[in-house]
Scaffold this active site. Structure first.
Site, mmCIF file in Angstrom:
data_model
loop_
_atom_site.group_PDB
_atom_site.id
_atom_site.type_symbol
_atom_site.label_atom_id
_atom_site.label_comp_id
_atom_site.label_asym_id
_atom_site.label_seq_id
_atom_site.Cartn_x
_atom_site.Cartn_y
_atom_site.Cartn_z
ATOM 1 N N ASN A 28 31.336 19.174 51.289
ATOM 2 C CA ASN A 28 29.994 19.750 51.488
ATOM 3 C C ASN A 28 29.174 19.634 50.218
ATOM 4 O O ASN A 28 27.989 19.297 50.261
ATOM 5 C CB ASN A 28 30.102 21.213 51.945
ATOM 6 C CG ASN A 28 30.343 21.325 53.446
ATOM 7 O OD1 ASN A 28 29.449 21.073 54.238
ATOM 8 N ND2 ASN A 28 31.580 21.650 53.825
ATOM 9 N N HIS A 60 30.465 28.008 57.289
ATOM 10 C CA HIS A 60 31.715 28.432 57.928
ATOM 11 C C HIS A 60 31.954 27.564 59.169
ATOM 12 O O HIS A 60 31.020 27.335 59.950
ATOM 13 C CB HIS A 60 31.614 29.916 58.321
ATOM 14 C CG HIS A 60 32.882 30.426 58.911
ATOM 15 N ND1 HIS A 60 33.987 30.754 58.145
ATOM 16 C CD2 HIS A 60 33.255 30.615 60.200
ATOM 17 C CE1 HIS A 60 34.961 31.147 58.936
ATOM 18 N NE2 HIS A 60 34.550 31.068 60.191
ATOM 19 N N ASP A 119 26.466 38.374 52.663
ATOM 20 C CA ASP A 119 26.268 39.805 52.421
ATOM 21 C C ASP A 119 27.604 40.381 51.948
ATOM 22 O O ASP A 119 28.500 39.627 51.573
ATOM 23 C CB ASP A 119 25.681 40.513 53.668
ATOM 24 C CG ASP A 119 26.669 40.582 54.815
ATOM 25 O OD1 ASP A 119 27.833 40.137 54.642
ATOM 26 O OD2 ASP A 119 26.294 41.084 55.888
ATOM 27 N N GLU A 125 28.797 20.006 59.577
ATOM 28 C CA GLU A 125 28.592 20.918 58.437
ATOM 29 C C GLU A 125 27.695 20.268 57.398
ATOM 30 O O GLU A 125 26.780 20.890 56.859
ATOM 31 C CB GLU A 125 29.940 21.260 57.773
ATOM 32 C CG GLU A 125 30.840 22.155 58.598
ATOM 33 C CD GLU A 125 32.112 22.524 57.843
ATOM 34 O OE1 GLU A 125 32.090 22.646 56.609
ATOM 35 O OE2 GLU A 125 33.154 22.671 58.508
HETATM 36 C C1 GRF Z 1 34.663 23.604 55.115
HETATM 37 O O1 GRF Z 1 35.249 23.444 56.378
HETATM 38 C C2 GRF Z 1 33.802 24.838 55.097
HETATM 39 O O2 GRF Z 1 33.224 25.144 56.323
HETATM 40 C C3 GRF Z 1 34.791 25.913 54.731
HETATM 41 O O3 GRF Z 1 35.669 25.311 53.806
HETATM 42 C C4 GRF Z 1 35.686 23.898 54.029
HETATM 43 C C5 GRF Z 1 35.334 23.257 52.716
HETATM 44 O O4 GRF Z 1 35.435 21.866 52.759
HETATM 45 N N1 GRF Z 1 34.107 27.076 54.196
HETATM 46 P P1 GRF Z 1 34.834 20.986 51.595
HETATM 47 O O5 GRF Z 1 35.522 21.426 50.300
HETATM 48 O O6 GRF Z 1 33.357 21.191 51.543
HETATM 49 O O7 GRF Z 1 35.214 19.574 51.942
#
Ligand code: GRF
Length: 206
Positions: free
Chosen positions: A14, A114, A146, A179
């Site tokens: 991400n 998430h 939060d 995501e």
């Molecule tokens: C993702 O699935 C995100 O939704 C969750 O943790 C994972 C992180 O993946 N909170 P990355 O490190 O961004 O590849």
């Protein structure tokens, strides 16, 4: 300009999607200022520093909890201009819960992603929880952080169907693609000043 701090613990896909959207100017008015990991072996650290030339720092908790640890994060963020007035913090696979003190200091300036349609399947292994429950649709959520667990105001959601043939891995990888898009879109809404609140609902100005 908004100064962006990204907090990671692992592979950082991400984070990579966000940094490349900034580089491609798909996200505007956001300066990537600092990446912080609580794990020294997080693969995302090298991606940030080598591929994107962003300062990347490790802050180990060494058993510290709550605000004792978070104030070290806050102090590094401030050093890089990620302040409560001019900053945005994106949690991107950061495997810690932020303390109430930290959340209050950066009120509605911390986002998290998430891998489920919240409020369903909060906490760890959200994709596995969804398969085991037997829902037919899950997805991903970007929300403000939060003081609770995955409970803050929802900025954006994207649905992803669950196939009979899905394993945790195949579902996770389909959700992950969404995501990356959803996080980019949410940061843009924030950076363009289009987000406002009605109660706990996040609304978007057109
Ligand atoms: C993702 O699935 C995100 O939704 C969750 O943790 C994972 C992180 O993946 N909170 P990355 O490190 O961004 O590849």
């Amino acid at each position: 300009m908004i100064n962006l701090g990204i907090l990671i613990s692992g592979r950082g896909s991400n984070m990579t999607a966000i940094l490349s959207a900034i580089r491609r100017r798909v996200i505007k008015n956001v300066r990537p200022s600092i990446v912080i990991s609580n794990k020294s072996n997080a693969p995302g650290l090298r991606i940030a520093s080598e591929k994107f030339k962003i300062p990347a720092k490790v802050i180990l908790s060494n058993g510290m909890k709550g605000w004792d640890y978070d104030q070290q994060i806050a102090s590094v963020l401030q050093d890089y201009g990620v302040t409560p007035r001019r900053g945005l913090i994106c949690l991107a696979g950061f495997l810690r819960i932020m303390s109430p003190e930290f959340v209050r200091a950066y009120k509605m300036r911390i986002m998290n992603i998430h891998p489920s349609l919240l409020p369903a399947f909060s906490g760890l292994h959200a994709q596995k929880q969804a398969i085991e429950y037997g829902v037919k649709v899950t997805g991903c959520t970007v929300h403000f952080v939060d003081e609770g667990l995955d409970s803050g105001p929802i900025i954006a959601q994207k649905a992803v169907p669950i196939l009979d043939s899905d394993t945790e891995e195949t579902l996770s990888s389909r959700i992950l693609k969404q995501e990356h898009r959803l996080y980019t879109k949410s940061i843009n809404l924030f950076a363009e000043g289009k987000i406002f609140f009605k109660g706990r609902s996040v609304l978007v100005r057109s």
